[in-house]
Design a protein around this motif. Structure first.
Motif, PDB file in Angstrom:
ATOM      1  N   VAL A   1       0.788  -1.175  -0.170  1.00 19.99           N
ATOM      2  CA  VAL A   1       0.034  -0.012  -0.037  1.00 19.99           C
ATOM      3  C   VAL A   1       0.918   1.402   0.021  1.00 19.99           C
ATOM      4  CG1 VAL A   1      -1.820  -1.247   1.110  1.00 19.99           C
ATOM      5  CG2 VAL A   1      -0.287   0.010   2.477  1.00 19.99           C
TER       6      VAL A   1
ATOM      7  N   ASN B   1      -9.968  -0.405   4.299  1.00 19.83           N
ATOM      8  CA  ASN B   1      -8.317   0.035   4.778  1.00 19.83           C
ATOM      9  C   ASN B   1      -8.040  -0.356   6.054  1.00 19.83           C
ATOM     10  OD1 ASN B   1      -7.595   1.451   2.309  1.00 19.83           O
ATOM     11  ND2 ASN B   1      -8.995   2.969   2.989  1.00 19.83           N
ATOM     12  N   ASN B   2      -7.434  -1.697   6.075  1.00 20.76           N
ATOM     13  CA  ASN B   2      -6.976  -2.168   7.313  1.00 20.76           C
ATOM     14  C   ASN B   2      -5.465  -2.376   7.512  1.00 20.76           C
ATOM     15  OD1 ASN B   2      -7.583  -3.462   9.833  1.00 20.76           O
ATOM     16  ND2 ASN B   2      -7.746  -5.625   8.990  1.00 20.76           N
TER      17      ASN B   2
ATOM     18  N   LEU C   1      -3.055   4.348   3.289  1.00 22.37           N
ATOM     19  CA  LEU C   1      -4.550   4.337   3.408  1.00 22.37           C
ATOM     20  C   LEU C   1      -4.860   5.469   2.100  1.00 22.37           C
ATOM     21  CD1 LEU C   1      -7.028   4.672   6.238  1.00 22.37           C
ATOM     22  CD2 LEU C   1      -6.904   6.427   4.874  1.00 22.37           C
TER      23      LEU C   1
ATOM     24  N   VAL D   1      -4.555   4.089  -1.632  1.00 22.41           N
ATOM     25  CA  VAL D   1      -5.676   3.002  -1.925  1.00 22.41           C
ATOM     26  C   VAL D   1      -7.001   4.003  -2.020  1.00 22.41           C
ATOM     27  CG1 VAL D   1      -7.082   1.122  -1.231  1.00 22.41           C
ATOM     28  CG2 VAL D   1      -4.401   1.166  -0.902  1.00 22.41           C
ATOM     29  N   THR D   2      -7.065   4.808  -1.065  1.00 16.90           N
ATOM     30  CA  THR D   2      -8.539   5.637  -1.321  1.00 16.90           C
ATOM     31  C   THR D   2      -8.635   6.505  -2.555  1.00 16.90           C
ATOM     32  OG1 THR D   2      -8.692   5.721   1.279  1.00 16.90           O
ATOM     33  CG2 THR D   2      -9.955   7.241  -0.040  1.00 16.90           C
TER      34      THR D   2
ATOM     35  N   ASN E   1     -12.560   2.668   7.053  1.00 18.17           N
ATOM     36  CA  ASN E   1     -11.180   3.031   7.409  1.00 18.17           C
ATOM     37  C   ASN E   1     -11.209   2.429   8.864  1.00 18.17           C
ATOM     38  OD1 ASN E   1     -10.452   4.277   5.097  1.00 18.17           O
ATOM     39  ND2 ASN E   1     -11.173   6.154   5.648  1.00 18.17           N
TER      40      ASN E   1
END
Length: 227
Positions: free
Chosen positions: A7, A32-33, A61, A64-65, A82
């Motif tokens: 990521v 999103n982990n 995060l 990816v978002t 999230n």
């Protein structure tokens, strides 16, 4: 279909997203982990240690978002989940750097919630307490290389508690996934989802402290306006 990606590498994220869209045509839910912990006093944590956890927990995060949102906007639907933490609402000695990344996730999600609602897209930040996972293992929780004796009574105690709590956490991971599914399948999902009685207790305690402190210093707060 499972894809591997880092990521923190925006090119890998974009490529994986494109592959998923090519296969399925759309992305309905993004979770999103990805993340890891850093345990150490603020002074003990080096710039590289801090940068590393931010690159994954915050910048990853965001990578990816940003990659997924264009498709969600096109379809005027979708849900971004999230993962924050109990530490995203309340910090504590030893958790300052980790909590600061989760405080960032809280702020990002709160903004997304307002930005995306008119577009038919939901955003929820999940604040789990301590779940019985491998998070407190060395595979997920890093310790600052430096350990300063002056912090033995604060951060040192946190290190001991983390070791004692490992694999004895209160939360049941098998109940977390159904809870997330319930959130994404509701018509009016929450901005924040607090999972675990330990999270609920921590939030209640912090809210009570903030209210008490606000009242105590209210006169000073009010004195700073133009008259």
């Amino acid at each position: 279909m499972t894809l591997s990606m880092d990521v923190t590498d925006e090119a890998q994220v974009k490529a994986a997203t494109a592959t998923g869209l090519e296969r399925f045509g759309r992305i309905d839910v993004l979770v999103n982990n990805a993340g890891f912990g850093l345990l150490g006093a603020i002074e003990e944590c080096s710039a590289e240690e801090v940068g590393s956890v931010y690159r994954t927990n915050v910048f990853g995060l965001l990578n990816v978002t940003r990659a997924v949102l264009p498709s969600m906007r096109q379809h005027r639907s979708g849900h971004i989940i999230n993962f924050s933490s109990i530490g995203g609402y309340r910090s504590a000695p030893g958790w300052g750097i980790y909590s600061s990344t989760k405080f960032a996730v809280e702020g990002i999600t709160e903004a997304l919630y307002g930005e995306l609602a008119p577009l038919g897209i939901h955003a929820t930040v999940v604040e789990p307490g301590y779940f019985r996972t491998n998070f407190l293992d060395s595979s997920s929780l890093r310790q600052s290389a430096a350990q300063i004796p002056d912090y033995a009574g604060t951060v040192g105690k946190t290190r001991n508690i983390a070791a004692e709590r490992n694999h004895q956490q209160l939360g049941d991971p098998t109940k977390l996934a159904p809870a997330i599914l319930q959130i994404v399948n509701t018509d009016e999902p929450p901005l924040r989802s607090r999972l675990g009685t330990d999270t609920l207790q921590a939030i209640a305690e912090k809210n009570a402290y903030v209210e008490q402190e606000t009242v105590k210093w209210q006169t000073l707060s009010e004195s700073t306006n133009y008259k």
